[in-house]
Design a protein around this motif. Structure first.
Motif, PDB file in Angstrom:
ATOM      1  N   GLU A 132       1.041  -1.374   0.137  1.00  0.00           N
ATOM      2  CA  GLU A 132       0.362   0.256  -0.018  1.00  0.00           C
ATOM      3  C   GLU A 132       0.896   0.888   0.193  1.00  0.00           C
ATOM      4  O   GLU A 132       1.901   0.964   0.856  1.00  0.00           O
ATOM      5  N   GLN A 136      -2.715   5.473  -3.197  1.00  0.00           N
ATOM      6  CA  GLN A 136      -3.672   4.295  -3.098  1.00  0.00           C
ATOM      7  C   GLN A 136      -4.847   4.598  -1.623  1.00  0.00           C
ATOM      8  O   GLN A 136      -5.793   4.895  -1.860  1.00  0.00           O
ATOM      9  N   ARG A 223      -4.762  -1.499 -13.329  1.00  0.00           N
ATOM     10  CA  ARG A 223      -3.712  -1.792 -11.812  1.00  0.00           C
ATOM     11  C   ARG A 223      -3.704  -1.114 -10.686  1.00  0.00           C
ATOM     12  O   ARG A 223      -3.931  -1.928  -9.207  1.00  0.00           O
ATOM     13  N   ARG A 224      -3.774   0.355 -10.957  1.00  0.00           N
ATOM     14  CA  ARG A 224      -4.189   1.314  -9.586  1.00  0.00           C
ATOM     15  C   ARG A 224      -5.806   1.143  -9.890  1.00  0.00           C
ATOM     16  O   ARG A 224      -5.870   1.542  -8.187  1.00  0.00           O
ATOM     17  N   GLN A 227      -6.251  -1.404  -6.635  1.00  0.00           N
ATOM     18  CA  GLN A 227      -5.302  -2.190  -5.556  1.00  0.00           C
ATOM     19  C   GLN A 227      -6.071  -0.797  -5.169  1.00  0.00           C
ATOM     20  O   GLN A 227      -6.285  -1.188  -3.834  1.00  0.00           O
ATOM     21  N   ASP A 230      -8.509  -2.368  -2.916  1.00  0.00           N
ATOM     22  CA  ASP A 230      -8.419  -4.314  -3.214  1.00  0.00           C
ATOM     23  C   ASP A 230      -8.798  -5.395  -3.962  1.00  0.00           C
ATOM     24  O   ASP A 230      -9.735  -6.564  -3.620  1.00  0.00           O
TER      25      ASP A 230
END
Length: 258
Positions: A132, A136, A223-224, A227, A230
């Motif tokens: 993390e 994020q 992807r971000r 993330q 979750d």
């Protein structure tokens, strides 16, 4: 090698200039609403690619081929352990108490019984690892990602993630290592080790992608988003983030790529 913090400050300054251009609608003719600065980003991507091909990738290849596996594992574990502390703080800031305490426990456990993190005792004990960062955390707090940005030497980012860089860099424990020469050597080893772990992925990317820039950009943005949530981003949040990005720059009349 350029010091990481100095590079990040320069990258942040460039990102701020790019963001200002985006807000005035003067910086791009791109058609992707998430990438209004595509012309600038592609130029930086070409620069980064040239540096990678001539310096970083060859160095990482030699490192991977000739450094004993246990040493590579120890280096990766050591710097991964340092990142667990900040990861734990971010999990706590995101309201994920159990994950946050788990990360801090990992850091304490590996820093002592794991020989300063060289051995990943915590994973063997069943304590999961998280990754993390403050970007994020800002996303969890509702800050939209903003336009995609390709930062010099640092690679893919967004306006939000670039704004979070000073916090991430300031929280890096290795940043305070003394004397300076040891810190600089460690920074260089960390970069090379991280690049070495991506060599196989790079080969697959070069073989599969027709446009590597588009592939990397789209993969990074997805992807971000994953993330931040979750791995389970709500559709409403995706639409809201896309809308916020598309409002940064007026859409061009023509749909043709310039």
């Amino acid at each position: 090698m350029t010091h990481v913090s100095r590079t990040a400050r320069r990258a942040s300054a460039l990102a701020a200039v790019a963001a200002m251009l985006a807000l005035t609608g003067c910086a791009s003719t791109a058609t992707n609403p998430q990438d209004p600065l595509e012309g600038y980003n592609r130029a930086v991507f070409s620069l980064n690619d040239a540096v990678d091909r001539t310096v970083l990738k060859p160095t990482a290849t030699v490192y991977k081929d000739y450094t004993p596996g246990p040493v590579q594992t120890g280096v990766n574990n050591f710097f991964g352990n340092l990142s667990d502390a900040w990861s734990g703080v971010n999990n706590l800031l995101q309201g994920k108490g159990q994950a946050g305490m788990g990360d801090l426990t990992r850091f304490a456990f590996n820093s002592t019984f794991g020989l300063l993190g060289v051995l990943d005792i915590a994973s063997e004990a069943g304590i999961p690892k998280h990754n993390e960062d403050f970007g994020q955390t800002l996303g969890v707090w509702g800050v939209p990602s903003g336009p995609y940005l390709m930062l010099p030497l640092l690679g893919p980012s967004t306006v939000r993630d670039t704004a979070a860089l000073p916090a991430d860099i300031g929280a890096d424990i290795w940043k305070y290592k003394q004397p300076d020469n040891w810190r600089n050597i460690g920074n260089a080893v960390r970069v090379v080790d991280k690049r070495a772990t991506l060599l196989d992925a790079t080969s697959l990317l070069e073989d599969a992608a027709l446009d590597r820039y588009d592939f990397i950009r789209d993969g990074y943005m997805q992807r971000r988003q994953s993330q931040v949530y979750d791995g389970n981003p709500p559709q409403a949040a995706e639409d809201k983030d896309a809308d916020a990005n598309s409002q940064v720059v007026p859409q061009p009349v023509s749909s043709e790529k310039q």
